[in-house]
Scaffold this motif. Structure first.
Motif, PDB file in Angstrom:
ATOM      1  N   PRO A 104      62.569  34.616  60.905  1.00 61.09           N
ATOM      2  CA  PRO A 104      63.673  35.569  60.979  1.00 61.09           C
ATOM      3  C   PRO A 104      63.771  36.347  59.676  1.00 61.09           C
ATOM      4  O   PRO A 104      63.705  35.770  58.588  1.00 61.09           O
ATOM      5  N   ASP A 138      63.931  40.461  64.652  1.00 61.26           N
ATOM      6  CA  ASP A 138      63.957  39.073  65.077  1.00 61.26           C
ATOM      7  C   ASP A 138      64.863  38.925  66.286  1.00 61.26           C
ATOM      8  O   ASP A 138      65.241  39.905  66.898  1.00 61.26           O
ATOM      9  N   GLU A 139      65.210  37.691  66.596  1.00 60.63           N
ATOM     10  CA  GLU A 139      66.004  37.428  67.800  1.00 60.63           C
ATOM     11  C   GLU A 139      67.274  38.239  67.875  1.00 60.63           C
ATOM     12  O   GLU A 139      67.723  38.615  68.961  1.00 60.63           O
ATOM     13  N   SER A 140      67.884  38.464  66.720  1.00 57.00           N
ATOM     14  CA  SER A 140      69.179  39.151  66.735  1.00 57.00           C
ATOM     15  C   SER A 140      69.024  40.662  66.634  1.00 57.00           C
ATOM     16  O   SER A 140      70.009  41.372  66.462  1.00 57.00           O
TER      17      SER A 140
ATOM     18  N   ASP B  51      72.995  31.836  60.420  1.00 60.30           N
ATOM     19  CA  ASP B  51      72.697  33.260  60.571  1.00 60.30           C
ATOM     20  C   ASP B  51      72.394  33.670  61.993  1.00 60.30           C
ATOM     21  O   ASP B  51      71.761  34.679  62.234  1.00 60.30           O
ATOM     22  N   GLY B  52      72.814  32.881  62.972  1.00 59.98           N
ATOM     23  CA  GLY B  52      72.591  33.319  64.348  1.00 59.98           C
ATOM     24  C   GLY B  52      71.220  32.974  64.894  1.00 59.98           C
ATOM     25  O   GLY B  52      70.960  33.137  66.072  1.00 59.98           O
ATOM     26  N   ASN B  53      70.318  32.508  64.038  1.00 61.99           N
ATOM     27  CA  ASN B  53      69.022  32.070  64.549  1.00 61.99           C
ATOM     28  C   ASN B  53      69.085  30.572  64.773  1.00 61.99           C
ATOM     29  O   ASN B  53      69.732  29.861  64.011  1.00 61.99           O
ATOM     30  N   ASN B  89      67.077  31.113  75.775  1.00 63.46           N
ATOM     31  CA  ASN B  89      67.006  32.489  76.268  1.00 63.46           C
ATOM     32  C   ASN B  89      66.419  32.555  77.673  1.00 63.46           C
ATOM     33  O   ASN B  89      65.586  33.413  77.974  1.00 63.46           O
TER      34      ASN B  89
END
Lengths: 272, 228
Positions: A104, A138-140, B51-53, B89
């Motif tokens: 990330p 990245d994912e976000s 951090d959302g990951n 996901n």
């Protein structure tokens, strides 16, 4: 900024609470040639001005691929930039190897910032003299970060660093609200237009700039000269004559003066 | 012997990892507990980033592969076979790592004897549209086959379900099938001794049928002359 008795060591505070050596390092960033980054929801574009030491030499590389999903543009001491790019590549590939998943961007940027901070707190080191625009996916979503020699990092929708970057920043400030929803092509066009702002009147040619893109389903890669020239041709039909660019044109002439150091003649040879 | 739950009847061999994954292990339980400590630290550090990951099943699986393989290279393996599953996901993931670092992904995995006894059943009967209930029934069928052939296991099963929401239904170990109050008495009872011996050993005759040679390799039965 003037010389004073607190600026010899990075480990000496000034009475007003400043670390002058760190601030001087940030000056070095302003001496390098411009680098620009912008992002939309799904893409990040990094662009830079090609500057060559002399007519005989090739231009310095300012944009590096860190991984398929991360790229970095630098301004300042190129050697420092190269070393930090190598560090980023190493971190990214180690993460990929252990987790088989892309690192990330936010985490890479924090590690980079921590590395820079170390150099501001050791008497036998000096701060890195390079500013990094790290763009990644990245994912976000898509992200653009600016890493400072001070060890700070900030996230941006769009940013420009290096000499005459203020002109580009002004252009980007006017347009940044629409970037999130921009298409890939519009984003590239905006990047090239921002580069043009930093050239201050010089004719924009594809040989003068490097542009790179990354996005969803699109690994990091550089655009070739023809593609860049095609985009330039859409808003500069004839050199010196401006037609299509829209509001950008009228205000380009009134772009504010360059920011930072004394100008090109005083640029140290090691900085690009 | 393999898979001995003879003495400690309530050991849980499955644990949730992070938000998205579930790890099951066979082999040395103390090594499994060591692995859980590694993973605790991994998940902790991941959460500290805030951090959302988050670590998905693929990342955990690859991390474990690295750990197992590196230990094997030092001639000091963690004596486990690990099964890792999860959903992130919307994508489901199932993988296995052995004690020597062999690792792969598949639609159905098993450890130890499960590879020989359960996977053939799964190969025939697994399909992508299995519902949860049918999946559980299929798993129970496989576990029954395994249980019949393990002299030191007990009849309790633990089943866990992972969906996008996380790990749910991680049951207390549930008894697998018929319960006899006094097993010796049941074995000696008339009902058991006088049962009819049918043609088929059990439903899974196919396991013992070698299709190529067209030979049926059934286990020998004891035929009680008093009964016949």
């Amino acid at each position: 900024m003037f010389r004073n008795q607190y600026d010899t060591d990075v480990t000496t505070w000034s009475p007003t609470g400043r670390l002058f050596q760190v601030e001087y390092a940030m000056e070095a960033v302003k001496q390098g040639s411009a680098a620009i980054g912008l992002r939309s929801r799904s893409h990040v574009v990094l662009a830079s001005v090609n500057k060559a030491q002399s007519e005989l030499s090739s231009h310095q590389r300012k944009i590096f691929k860190v991984d398929d999903h991360i790229g970095v543009a630098i301004a300042g001491l190129t050697a420092d930039g190269r070393v930090l790019s190598r560090y980023m590549r190493s971190e990214s590939i180690n993460h990929s190897f252990t987790y088989e998943s892309p690192l990330p961007v936010g985490r890479l940027v924090v590690r980079l910032a921590d590395k820079a901070q170390v150099c501001t707190q050791r008497s036998w080191k000096r701060p890195y003299g390079v500013g990094l625009l790290v763009g990644g996916l990245d994912e976000s979503g898509a992200h653009l970060y600016y890493n400072c020699p001070s060890g700070n990092y900030f996230e941006y929708q769009a940013f420009a660093i290096g000499s005459r970057s203020q002109a580009a920043k002004t252009y980007l400030e006017r347009r940044f609200e629409s970037f999130n929803e921009s298409s890939r092509e519009d984003l590239i066009k905006d990047a090239i237009l921002a580069i043009r702002e930093t050239l201050q009147g010089e004719t924009l040619k594809s040989s003068l700039c490097t542009v790179s893109v990354l996005g969803v389903d699109e690994p990091f890669h550089f655009l070739d000269q023809e593609s860049i020239q095609k985009v330039i041709d859409t808003f500069e039909k004839v050199p010196e004559e401006e037609e299509d660019g829209g509001e950008a044109e009228a205000e380009a002439a009134a772009a504010p003066a360059e920011q930072g150091g004394a100008g090109d003649q005083d640029v140290a040879p090691m900085e690009m | 012997s393999y898979g001995s739950t003879l003495r400690y009847k309530n050991i849980e061999r499955m644990k949730a990892i992070g938000k998205h994954s579930l790890l099951g292990a066979s082999g040395e339980i103390s090594d499994f507990q060591e692995i859980l400590r590694y993973l605790d630290e991994l998940v902790l550090n991941d959460n500290m980033w805030d951090d959302g990951n988050s670590l998905g099943p693929k990342e955990v699986h690859n991390y474990l592969t690295r750990v197992m393989y590196n230990r094997r290279n030092k001639f000091n393996p963690l004596w486990n076979t690990l099964v890792l599953g999860g959903v992130k996901n919307g994508e489901s993931y199932l993988g296995m790592v052995s004690m020597i670092g062999v690792s792969f992904e598949d639609n159905h995995v098993a450890t130890g004897f499960g590879n020989h006894l359960a996977r053939p059943i799964l190969r025939d009967e697994w399909h992508a549209d299995l519902s949860f209930e049918d999946g559980v029934k299929l798993l129970e069928k496989c576990m029954r086959v395994l249980l019949y052939r393990d002299r030191s296991a007990i009849n309790k099963l633990q089943i866990a379900k992972i969906t996008e929401e996380g790990v749910t239904c991680e049951d207390e170990p549930i008894p697998l099938f018929d319960h006899f109050d006094d097993t010796r008495k049941a074995a000696k009872s008339a009902a058991c001794r006088n049962r009819a011996i049918g043609e088929a050993w059990d439903d899974y005759d196919s396991i013992f049928y070698n299709a190529w040679l067209k030979v049926s390799i059934e286990p020998t039965w004891f035929v009680d002359p008093d009964v016949v």
